[in-house]
Write a protein that holds these residues in place. Structure first.
Motif, PDB file in Angstrom:
ATOM      1  N   PHE A 166     -14.557  70.067 -30.347  1.00 17.48           N
ATOM      2  CA  PHE A 166     -14.075  68.737 -30.018  1.00 17.48           C
ATOM      3  C   PHE A 166     -13.225  68.221 -31.164  1.00 17.48           C
ATOM      4  CE2 PHE A 166     -18.031  68.531 -27.457  1.00 17.48           C
ATOM      5  CZ  PHE A 166     -17.504  68.114 -26.233  1.00 17.48           C
ATOM      6  N   SER A 167     -12.388  67.235 -30.855  1.00 20.84           N
ATOM      7  CA  SER A 167     -11.787  66.427 -31.907  1.00 20.84           C
ATOM      8  C   SER A 167     -12.701  65.243 -32.187  1.00 20.84           C
ATOM      9  CB  SER A 167     -10.416  65.902 -31.475  1.00 20.84           C
ATOM     10  OG  SER A 167      -9.932  64.924 -32.392  1.00 20.84           O
ATOM     11  N   ASP A 168     -12.752  64.842 -33.437  1.00 18.86           N
ATOM     12  CA  ASP A 168     -13.505  63.658 -33.844  1.00 18.86           C
ATOM     13  C   ASP A 168     -12.604  62.425 -33.772  1.00 18.86           C
ATOM     14  OD1 ASP A 168     -15.565  62.112 -34.775  1.00 18.86           O
ATOM     15  OD2 ASP A 168     -15.637  62.993 -36.781  1.00 18.86           O
ATOM     16  N   ILE A 169     -13.216  61.265 -33.935  1.00 22.20           N
ATOM     17  CA  ILE A 169     -12.480  60.010 -34.099  1.00 22.20           C
ATOM     18  C   ILE A 169     -12.903  59.426 -35.439  1.00 22.20           C
ATOM     19  CG2 ILE A 169     -11.955  57.739 -33.146  1.00 22.20           C
ATOM     20  CD1 ILE A 169     -13.039  58.809 -30.469  1.00 22.20           C
ATOM     21  N   ALA A 170     -11.956  59.218 -36.332  1.00 25.29           N
ATOM     22  CA  ALA A 170     -12.251  58.696 -37.659  1.00 25.29           C
ATOM     23  C   ALA A 170     -12.682  57.227 -37.574  1.00 25.29           C
ATOM     24  CB  ALA A 170     -11.019  58.833 -38.550  1.00 25.29           C
ATOM     25  N   PRO A 171     -13.335  56.702 -38.603  1.00 21.17           N
ATOM     26  CA  PRO A 171     -13.741  55.290 -38.600  1.00 21.17           C
ATOM     27  C   PRO A 171     -12.589  54.320 -38.405  1.00 21.17           C
ATOM     28  CG  PRO A 171     -14.927  56.461 -40.315  1.00 21.17           C
ATOM     29  CD  PRO A 171     -13.904  57.428 -39.770  1.00 21.17           C
ATOM     30  N   ASP A 172     -11.362  54.727 -38.767  1.00 20.42           N
ATOM     31  CA  ASP A 172     -10.219  53.832 -38.569  1.00 20.42           C
ATOM     32  C   ASP A 172      -9.649  53.918 -37.157  1.00 20.42           C
ATOM     33  OD1 ASP A 172      -8.888  56.260 -38.558  1.00 20.42           O
ATOM     34  OD2 ASP A 172      -7.440  55.722 -40.113  1.00 20.42           O
ATOM     35  N   GLY A 173     -10.326  54.689 -36.271  1.00 21.21           N
ATOM     36  CA  GLY A 173      -9.910  54.737 -34.870  1.00 21.21           C
ATOM     37  C   GLY A 173      -8.811  55.729 -34.573  1.00 21.21           C
ATOM     38  N   THR A 174      -8.588  56.687 -35.447  1.00 27.77           N
ATOM     39  CA  THR A 174      -7.561  57.701 -35.214  1.00 27.77           C
ATOM     40  C   THR A 174      -8.207  59.059 -34.984  1.00 27.77           C
ATOM     41  OG1 THR A 174      -7.341  58.158 -37.584  1.00 27.77           O
ATOM     42  CG2 THR A 174      -5.881  56.472 -36.638  1.00 27.77           C
ATOM     43  N   CYS A 175      -7.484  59.949 -34.323  1.00 29.05           N
ATOM     44  CA  CYS A 175      -7.975  61.303 -34.115  1.00 29.05           C
ATOM     45  C   CYS A 175      -8.064  62.037 -35.451  1.00 29.05           C
ATOM     46  CB  CYS A 175      -7.035  62.068 -33.177  1.00 29.05           C
ATOM     47  SG  CYS A 175      -7.521  61.970 -31.434  1.00 29.05           S
ATOM     48  N   PHE A 207     -15.512  55.483 -30.356  1.00 23.60           N
ATOM     49  CA  PHE A 207     -14.717  55.217 -29.162  1.00 23.60           C
ATOM     50  C   PHE A 207     -14.652  53.724 -28.835  1.00 23.60           C
ATOM     51  CE2 PHE A 207     -14.579  59.587 -27.128  1.00 23.60           C
ATOM     52  CZ  PHE A 207     -13.212  59.569 -26.928  1.00 23.60           C
ATOM     53  N   SER A 208     -15.786  53.044 -28.886  1.00 23.68           N
ATOM     54  CA  SER A 208     -15.822  51.647 -28.474  1.00 23.68           C
ATOM     55  C   SER A 208     -14.862  50.798 -29.301  1.00 23.68           C
ATOM     56  CB  SER A 208     -17.248  51.098 -28.584  1.00 23.68           C
ATOM     57  OG  SER A 208     -17.326  49.774 -28.080  1.00 23.68           O
ATOM     58  N   ALA A 209     -14.861  51.009 -30.604  1.00 18.80           N
ATOM     59  CA  ALA A 209     -13.954  50.255 -31.476  1.00 18.80           C
ATOM     60  C   ALA A 209     -12.503  50.647 -31.236  1.00 18.80           C
ATOM     61  CB  ALA A 209     -14.332  50.479 -32.934  1.00 18.80           C
ATOM     62  N   ALA A 210     -12.259  51.942 -31.075  1.00 20.86           N
ATOM     63  CA  ALA A 210     -10.879  52.406 -30.868  1.00 20.86           C
ATOM     64  C   ALA A 210     -10.289  51.865 -29.575  1.00 20.86           C
ATOM     65  CB  ALA A 210     -10.842  53.932 -30.862  1.00 20.86           C
ATOM     66  N   ALA A 211     -11.133  51.595 -28.591  1.00 23.04           N
ATOM     67  CA  ALA A 211     -10.647  51.119 -27.290  1.00 23.04           C
ATOM     68  C   ALA A 211     -10.614  49.603 -27.178  1.00 23.04           C
ATOM     69  CB  ALA A 211     -11.541  51.686 -26.186  1.00 23.04           C
ATOM     70  N   PRO A 246     -20.553  45.748 -22.958  1.00 20.43           N
ATOM     71  CA  PRO A 246     -19.994  45.627 -21.608  1.00 20.43           C
ATOM     72  C   PRO A 246     -18.476  45.665 -21.561  1.00 20.43           C
ATOM     73  CG  PRO A 246     -20.951  43.546 -22.347  1.00 20.43           C
ATOM     74  CD  PRO A 246     -21.392  44.592 -23.316  1.00 20.43           C
ATOM     75  N   GLN A 247     -17.839  45.327 -22.679  1.00 21.27           N
ATOM     76  CA  GLN A 247     -16.381  45.376 -22.725  1.00 21.27           C
ATOM     77  C   GLN A 247     -15.856  46.805 -22.573  1.00 21.27           C
ATOM     78  OE1 GLN A 247     -18.327  44.751 -25.341  1.00 21.27           O
ATOM     79  NE2 GLN A 247     -17.803  46.322 -26.858  1.00 21.27           N
ATOM     80  N   ASP A 248     -16.719  47.782 -22.849  1.00 20.95           N
ATOM     81  CA  ASP A 248     -16.294  49.186 -22.785  1.00 20.95           C
ATOM     82  C   ASP A 248     -15.806  49.578 -21.397  1.00 20.95           C
ATOM     83  OD1 ASP A 248     -17.110  49.468 -25.414  1.00 20.95           O
ATOM     84  OD2 ASP A 248     -18.989  50.487 -24.913  1.00 20.95           O
ATOM     85  N   THR A 249     -16.379  48.974 -20.366  1.00 22.10           N
ATOM     86  CA  THR A 249     -16.042  49.386 -18.999  1.00 22.10           C
ATOM     87  C   THR A 249     -14.548  49.260 -18.746  1.00 22.10           C
ATOM     88  OG1 THR A 249     -18.231  48.809 -18.158  1.00 22.10           O
ATOM     89  CG2 THR A 249     -16.437  48.895 -16.552  1.00 22.10           C
ATOM     90  N   HIS A 250     -13.987  48.098 -19.006  1.00 22.08           N
ATOM     91  CA  HIS A 250     -12.545  47.918 -18.779  1.00 22.08           C
ATOM     92  C   HIS A 250     -11.729  48.528 -19.905  1.00 22.08           C
ATOM     93  CE1 HIS A 250      -9.007  46.389 -16.896  1.00 22.08           C
ATOM     94  NE2 HIS A 250      -8.708  45.568 -17.893  1.00 22.08           N
ATOM     95  N   LEU A 285      -7.811  52.277 -22.291  1.00 25.01           N
ATOM     96  CA  LEU A 285      -7.558  53.367 -23.245  1.00 25.01           C
ATOM     97  C   LEU A 285      -6.894  54.546 -22.545  1.00 25.01           C
ATOM     98  CD1 LEU A 285      -8.071  54.358 -26.203  1.00 25.01           C
ATOM     99  CD2 LEU A 285     -10.127  55.462 -25.302  1.00 25.01           C
ATOM    100  N   LEU A 286      -7.399  54.894 -21.376  1.00 28.26           N
ATOM    101  CA  LEU A 286      -6.800  55.994 -20.620  1.00 28.26           C
ATOM    102  C   LEU A 286      -5.375  55.658 -20.211  1.00 28.26           C
ATOM    103  CD1 LEU A 286      -9.876  56.977 -18.427  1.00 28.26           C
ATOM    104  CD2 LEU A 286      -8.887  58.326 -20.282  1.00 28.26           C
ATOM    105  N   GLN A 287      -5.126  54.402 -19.820  1.00 30.10           N
ATOM    106  CA  GLN A 287      -3.775  54.013 -19.427  1.00 30.10           C
ATOM    107  C   GLN A 287      -2.810  54.112 -20.606  1.00 30.10           C
ATOM    108  OE1 GLN A 287      -2.678  53.076 -16.079  1.00 30.10           O
ATOM    109  NE2 GLN A 287      -0.908  53.796 -17.252  1.00 30.10           N
ATOM    110  N   GLU A 288      -3.279  53.710 -21.790  1.00 30.01           N
ATOM    111  CA  GLU A 288      -2.429  53.808 -22.985  1.00 30.01           C
ATOM    112  C   GLU A 288      -2.105  55.273 -23.289  1.00 30.01           C
ATOM    113  OE1 GLU A 288      -0.051  52.770 -26.036  1.00 30.01           O
ATOM    114  OE2 GLU A 288      -1.085  51.304 -24.748  1.00 30.01           O
TER     115      GLU A 288
END
Length: 440
Positions: A78-87, A149-153, A208-212, A217-220
């Motif tokens: 897998f790829s990770d996600i760094a704390p700053d929200g980048t791959c 993921f939650s923060a990045a999105a 709960p904000q994760d749902t939308h 995130l996918l659209q971006e």
């Protein structure tokens, strides 16, 4: 949660007898949508693990077993996600730094210390060179790498930053400390495996904000991949690995998500397993429901019972009821087994639906043959399992017979195809992949 319509429930009941009875679901769910991968659009996706390079499973094994001839796509985990929200890479040494010797190399030549990209990435590039129709996709997240993921999105800015970084690293091939663009052309897209939106998963931050935000995130990603694809004159794949449990699915905007991605790899496994320490024994990936399954059924007062009754057919029906086209649904198949110990034979001497005193460590399918006992196939659920009365051990897994039933199910409903976790679980001669690939 929106419950399946009477039409879906009636078709699902018939499916317990024969999968062809579910064909009306495919018709009712809408026309086929634009797609990629294979002449008829069917896909067979296999997960290749980053850490296989340490356990002795190399990319070259896919050629020796014949698996590469059955796959339309390899998802690299897998790829990770760094704390700053980048791959970011979870293991740069395995990904592009470790020299692979000639004996384990796809083309038979050893990596050198001077080449910019070695390791798994170079072997994937060599595999694509030998099999030009094969797609390679970078999977981001998974059970252990979904923390950020939650923060990045969470905001437009963080979503744009995340998408740009992933495309820069894996599509444009700009790896840290390497000549710019050195890894370009290896990956044909991105798979998002967020486990899970608005769910703790492996103790992850969520809300709960994760749902939308998941949809956004996918659209971006879709927008940025399309922009890059326009420049490169190719279509970049975007998929999402999505849950099977109805409660987790309720935290996803299934209809909108399905219209953004090329398809969803629905994780139709781990229905039951060692987290249910005392049992009862049950299937982790049964195709149909069984009238004898003791797992609790959903009720109006408790729509999501813990470790409740579930089947692949019911999961698919739920996705269709929530607006997914059959063409956007890929059924996932495990190449591993869960097990319990201290299991009594029960009325049919097969250990099914019996209590347990402990759990057995998971094993890959290629180790199941070495486990003592007799393999059984449940007439109602289509599940495979193995029971040894001497050691009182019960295993739940998929085998060639159960996978053939799933392939027929996929074809009958017009679903997109199949996916497996993970390729290193198969036998050296590809017993599972030889039937798995029939979805093409």
């Amino acid at each position: 949660m929106r419950h399946p319509s009477p039409h879906h429930r009636a078709a699902l009941a018939a499916a317990a007898v024969v999968s062809l009875a579910l064909t009306p679901l495919a018709v009712a769910a809408g026309p086929a949508e634009a797609h990629s991968g294979g002449d008829n659009g069917k896909v067979s996706v296999g997960y290749l693990t980053q850490w296989g390079v340490y356990s002795g499973f190399s990319t070259k094994n896919l050629i020796a077993s014949g698996a590469v001839n059955k796959l339309t796509e390899i998802d690299y985990a897998f790829s990770d996600i760094a704390p700053d929200g980048t791959c970011s890479s979870a293991d740069p040494w395995a990904d592009w730094q470790k020299p692979i010797d000639g004996a384990n190399s796809v083309d038979g030549t050893s990596d050198t210390w001077t080449q910019p990209v070695a390791g798994n990435f170079h072997q994937l590039a060599e595999l694509k060179k030998a099999y030009p129709n094969l797609k390679i996709v970078m999977a981001i997240g998974g059970w252990t790498e979904s923390t950020n993921f939650s923060a990045a999105a969470s905001t437009p800015e963080s979503r744009a930053k995340f998408a740009q970084s992933c495309i820069d690293m894996y599509i444009k091939g700009n790896l840290p400390g390497v000549v710019p663009g050195a890894a370009a052309g290896i990956f044909d897209g991105i798979a998002i495996d967020w486990e899970y939106p608005d769910e703790a998963g492996n103790g992850n931050p969520h809300g709960p904000q994760d749902t939308h935000d998941f949809t956004l995130l996918l659209q971006e990603l879709r927008d940025q991949l399309d922009a890059q694809g326009s420049a490169d004159r190719k279509h970049y794949i975007l998929t999402a690995d999505t849950p099977s449990g109805a409660e987790k699915v309720s935290h996803i905007e299934v209809g909108p998500v399905s219209r953004i991605v090329d398809w969803m790899n629905v994780m139709t496994f781990d229905f039951h397993g060692p987290w249910e320490t005392a049992g009862p024994t049950n299937s982790q990936s049964n195709l149909f429901p069984s009238p004898f399954d003791p797992a609790p059924r959903p009720t109006r007062d408790d729509p999501y019972p813990d470790n409740g009754e579930i089947s692949t057919a019911e999961v698919v029906a739920n996705y269709l009821a929530h607006g997914a086209s059959p063409r956007k649904i890929v059924v996932s198949i495990p190449f591993y087994a869960h097990g319990w110990t201290g299991v009594a034979p029960g009325p049919h001497d097969d250990g099914l639906y019996q209590s347990a005193t402990g759990v057995a460590a998971d094993v890959d399918y290629n180790q199941i043959a070495a486990q003592p006992g007799t393999v059984h196939h449940d007439l109602f659920s289509g599940a495979a399992y193995k029971y040894d009365p001497a050691s009182k051990t019960f295993w739940t897994f998929d085998d060639p017979q159960s996978i053939r039933q799933k392939v027929l199910f996929i074809k009958a409903l017009g679903l997109r195809g199949d996916m497996t976790w993970s390729l290193d679980g198969d036998t050296p001669d590809g017993q599972l992949m030889n039937v798995f690939g029939l979805a093409q």
